[in-house]
Design a protein around this motif. Sequence first.
Motif, short mmCIF file in Angstrom:
data_model
loop_
_atom_site.label_atom_id
_atom_site.label_comp_id
_atom_site.label_asym_id
_atom_site.label_seq_id
_atom_site.Cartn_x
_atom_site.Cartn_y
_atom_site.Cartn_z
N LEU A 173 0.82 -1.20 0.00
CA LEU A 173 0.00 0.00 0.00
C LEU A 173 0.86 1.26 0.00
O LEU A 173 0.57 2.23 -0.71
CB LEU A 173 -0.94 0.01 1.21
N GLU A 174 1.92 1.24 0.78
CA GLU A 174 2.80 2.42 0.85
C GLU A 174 3.55 2.62 -0.48
O GLU A 174 3.75 3.76 -0.92
CB GLU A 174 3.79 2.27 2.00
N TYR A 175 3.93 1.53 -1.09
CA TYR A 175 4.64 1.62 -2.38
C TYR A 175 3.69 2.11 -3.47
O TYR A 175 4.05 2.96 -4.30
CB TYR A 175 5.21 0.26 -2.75
N LYS A 176 2.47 1.62 -3.45
CA LYS A 176 1.46 2.07 -4.41
C LYS A 176 1.23 3.57 -4.25
O LYS A 176 1.16 4.31 -5.24
CB LYS A 176 0.15 1.29 -4.22
N THR A 177 1.15 4.03 -3.02
CA THR A 177 0.98 5.46 -2.76
C THR A 177 2.15 6.26 -3.31
O THR A 177 1.96 7.33 -3.91
CB THR A 177 0.84 5.71 -1.24
N ALA A 178 3.36 5.75 -3.10
CA ALA A 178 4.55 6.45 -3.59
C ALA A 178 4.59 6.51 -5.11
O ALA A 178 4.92 7.55 -5.70
CB ALA A 178 5.80 5.75 -3.05
N LEU A 179 4.23 5.41 -5.76
CA LEU A 179 4.24 5.38 -7.23
C LEU A 179 3.26 6.38 -7.82
O LEU A 179 3.51 6.97 -8.88
CB LEU A 179 3.89 3.97 -7.73
N TYR A 180 2.14 6.60 -7.12
CA TYR A 180 1.12 7.53 -7.61
C TYR A 180 1.34 8.96 -7.13
O TYR A 180 0.56 9.85 -7.48
CB TYR A 180 -0.27 7.06 -7.19
N SER A 181 2.34 9.18 -6.33
CA SER A 181 2.55 10.51 -5.76
C SER A 181 2.93 11.53 -6.83
O SER A 181 3.44 11.18 -7.90
CB SER A 181 3.65 10.46 -4.69
N ALA A 182 2.69 12.80 -6.51
CA ALA A 182 3.02 13.88 -7.45
C ALA A 182 4.51 13.90 -7.77
O ALA A 182 4.91 14.27 -8.88
CB ALA A 182 2.57 15.22 -6.87
N LYS A 183 5.32 13.50 -6.83
CA LYS A 183 6.78 13.53 -7.03
C LYS A 183 7.25 12.47 -8.01
O LYS A 183 8.15 12.71 -8.83
CB LYS A 183 7.50 13.37 -5.70
N TRP A 184 6.65 11.29 -7.94
CA TRP A 184 7.20 10.16 -8.67
C TRP A 184 6.39 9.70 -9.87
O TRP A 184 6.92 9.05 -10.75
CB TRP A 184 7.40 8.97 -7.72
N HIS A 185 5.11 10.02 -9.90
CA HIS A 185 4.29 9.50 -11.00
C HIS A 185 4.56 10.28 -12.28
O HIS A 185 4.41 11.50 -12.31
CB HIS A 185 2.80 9.57 -10.66
N PRO A 186 4.96 9.58 -13.34
CA PRO A 186 5.29 10.27 -14.60
C PRO A 186 4.05 10.63 -15.40
O PRO A 186 2.95 10.16 -15.12
CB PRO A 186 6.13 9.23 -15.35
N ASN A 195 11.84 1.34 -16.20
CA ASN A 195 13.20 1.28 -15.68
C ASN A 195 13.22 0.74 -14.26
O ASN A 195 12.66 1.37 -13.34
CB ASN A 195 13.85 2.67 -15.71
N ASP A 196 13.86 -0.39 -14.05
CA ASP A 196 13.95 -0.98 -12.71
C ASP A 196 14.59 -0.02 -11.73
O ASP A 196 14.18 0.05 -10.56
CB ASP A 196 14.76 -2.28 -12.77
N SER A 197 15.60 0.71 -12.18
CA SER A 197 16.31 1.62 -11.29
C SER A 197 15.37 2.71 -10.75
O SER A 197 15.48 3.11 -9.58
CB SER A 197 17.49 2.28 -12.02
N TYR A 198 14.44 3.16 -11.59
CA TYR A 198 13.49 4.18 -11.16
C TYR A 198 12.52 3.60 -10.14
O TYR A 198 12.21 4.24 -9.12
CB TYR A 198 12.73 4.73 -12.37
N LEU A 199 12.05 2.39 -10.38
CA LEU A 199 11.12 1.74 -9.45
C LEU A 199 11.78 1.50 -8.10
O LEU A 199 11.14 1.64 -7.05
CB LEU A 199 10.63 0.42 -10.04
N ILE A 200 13.05 1.16 -8.11
CA ILE A 200 13.79 0.95 -6.86
C ILE A 200 14.02 2.28 -6.15
O ILE A 200 13.96 2.37 -4.92
CB ILE A 200 15.12 0.23 -7.14
N GLN A 201 14.27 3.34 -6.92
CA GLN A 201 14.44 4.67 -6.35
C GLN A 201 13.18 5.10 -5.61
O GLN A 201 13.25 5.65 -4.50
CB GLN A 201 14.78 5.68 -7.45
N VAL A 202 12.02 4.84 -6.22
CA VAL A 202 10.75 5.15 -5.56
C VAL A 202 10.59 4.30 -4.31
O VAL A 202 10.15 4.79 -3.25
CB VAL A 202 9.57 4.92 -6.52
N ALA A 203 10.95 3.03 -4.40
CA ALA A 203 10.81 2.11 -3.27
C ALA A 203 11.65 2.53 -2.07
O ALA A 203 11.29 2.24 -0.92
CB ALA A 203 11.18 0.69 -3.70
#
Length: 280
Positions: A173-186, A195-203
Motif C-alpha cells: 500500500l505504501e509503495y502504491k501510494t509512492a508510485l502515484y505521488s506527485a513527485k514520482w508518478h510520470p 526502468n527498474d532503477s526508477y522503481l527501486i528509487q521510488v521504493a
Amino acid sequence: MSKRNSAAAKNAARERLRIEREKQAKRAKVKRQVIVACSVVAVLAAAGGIGYAVVQANKPGYWEDEKSATVVAPANTTGTNGTTVVIGKSTAAKTLKVYEDPRCPICAQFEQTVGPTVKKDIDDGKFKIQYIGGTFIDGDQLGKGQIGSRGEGSKNAMSAMGAALNVSTEAFLEYKTALYSAKWHPEETSDKFKNDSYLIQVADTVPALKGNKAFQDAVKSGKYDAWALAMSKTFDTNKDGVTGTPSFVMNGKVLTADSNGNPPMTVEAFNSVVDAALKA
C-alpha cells in the motif's frame, strides 16, 4: 598581326574550350550517377530498415514470452496464480474492489486526493479492498492493443508492486501510494516505470523497502513479471464490466459519482458512494 590573333592561336583556344567543356560534362555525368546510386542505396536501406522493423515488431517480445512462463505468486495473495489480493481487517463485512493501472494519471489524481481516506478506512475496518491491476496504458487493453500510450511501464511497475506485496501488505500500500505521488508518478506518455532503477528509487522512500535486497533482486530479475501479466488478465476478463481506471466496485455494482458514470474523485464523493454501498 600578333601571335594571339593568329588563326592557329584561335584554333588552339577553341580546342582548349572544347576539352574543358567535355571534362565538365563528364564530371556532371559522374555526379548524377553518384547521386542516383546513393539514392538507390538509401531507398534500399530504408526498405531494409522498414522490413527489419516489421520483422522485429512481429517477433514475440519479452513480455509476450512471459505470458506462457510459470507464475511465481507473491506472498499475501490467493486464488489462481495469486491474482486475488485482498487487504484489510478480516472483521470488515464488505470488500471494495479497486481497479487501477500504475501509469494511469487519473488513478494518480485519485490516490493523491482520496488515497489517505481509503487507507484510514481500511485501517479502521470500514471495508477491505481487493486490488485488481490493469496494464492497458502499455497498449494492452483487454488484450487487443487498441489504445494506450505504448510501453511496458505498467507491467513492470505491477511486477515491482508484486515484489512489495511479497514483503507485506503494508509495504504494498505504501509503495502504491509512492508510485502515484506527485513527485514520482510520470506523465502518461512517459514510460519511466519501465526502468527498474526508477522503481527501486521510488521504493527507497518506503521504510520496509528501502535497501531491501530481496525486493530489489525481485525487481531486477523480473521474478513477478508473469504474475503481473496474470493480474492484468484478471483485469481484462473481469465480470464487473470495468474497462477503465480508476474504477470501484462494491456489492457487484460499479460506484459512480454522477449520471455520466465518472468515478468519485473527491473525499466527499467517495464517502458518499461508499457509505451508500455499505448500507445496501
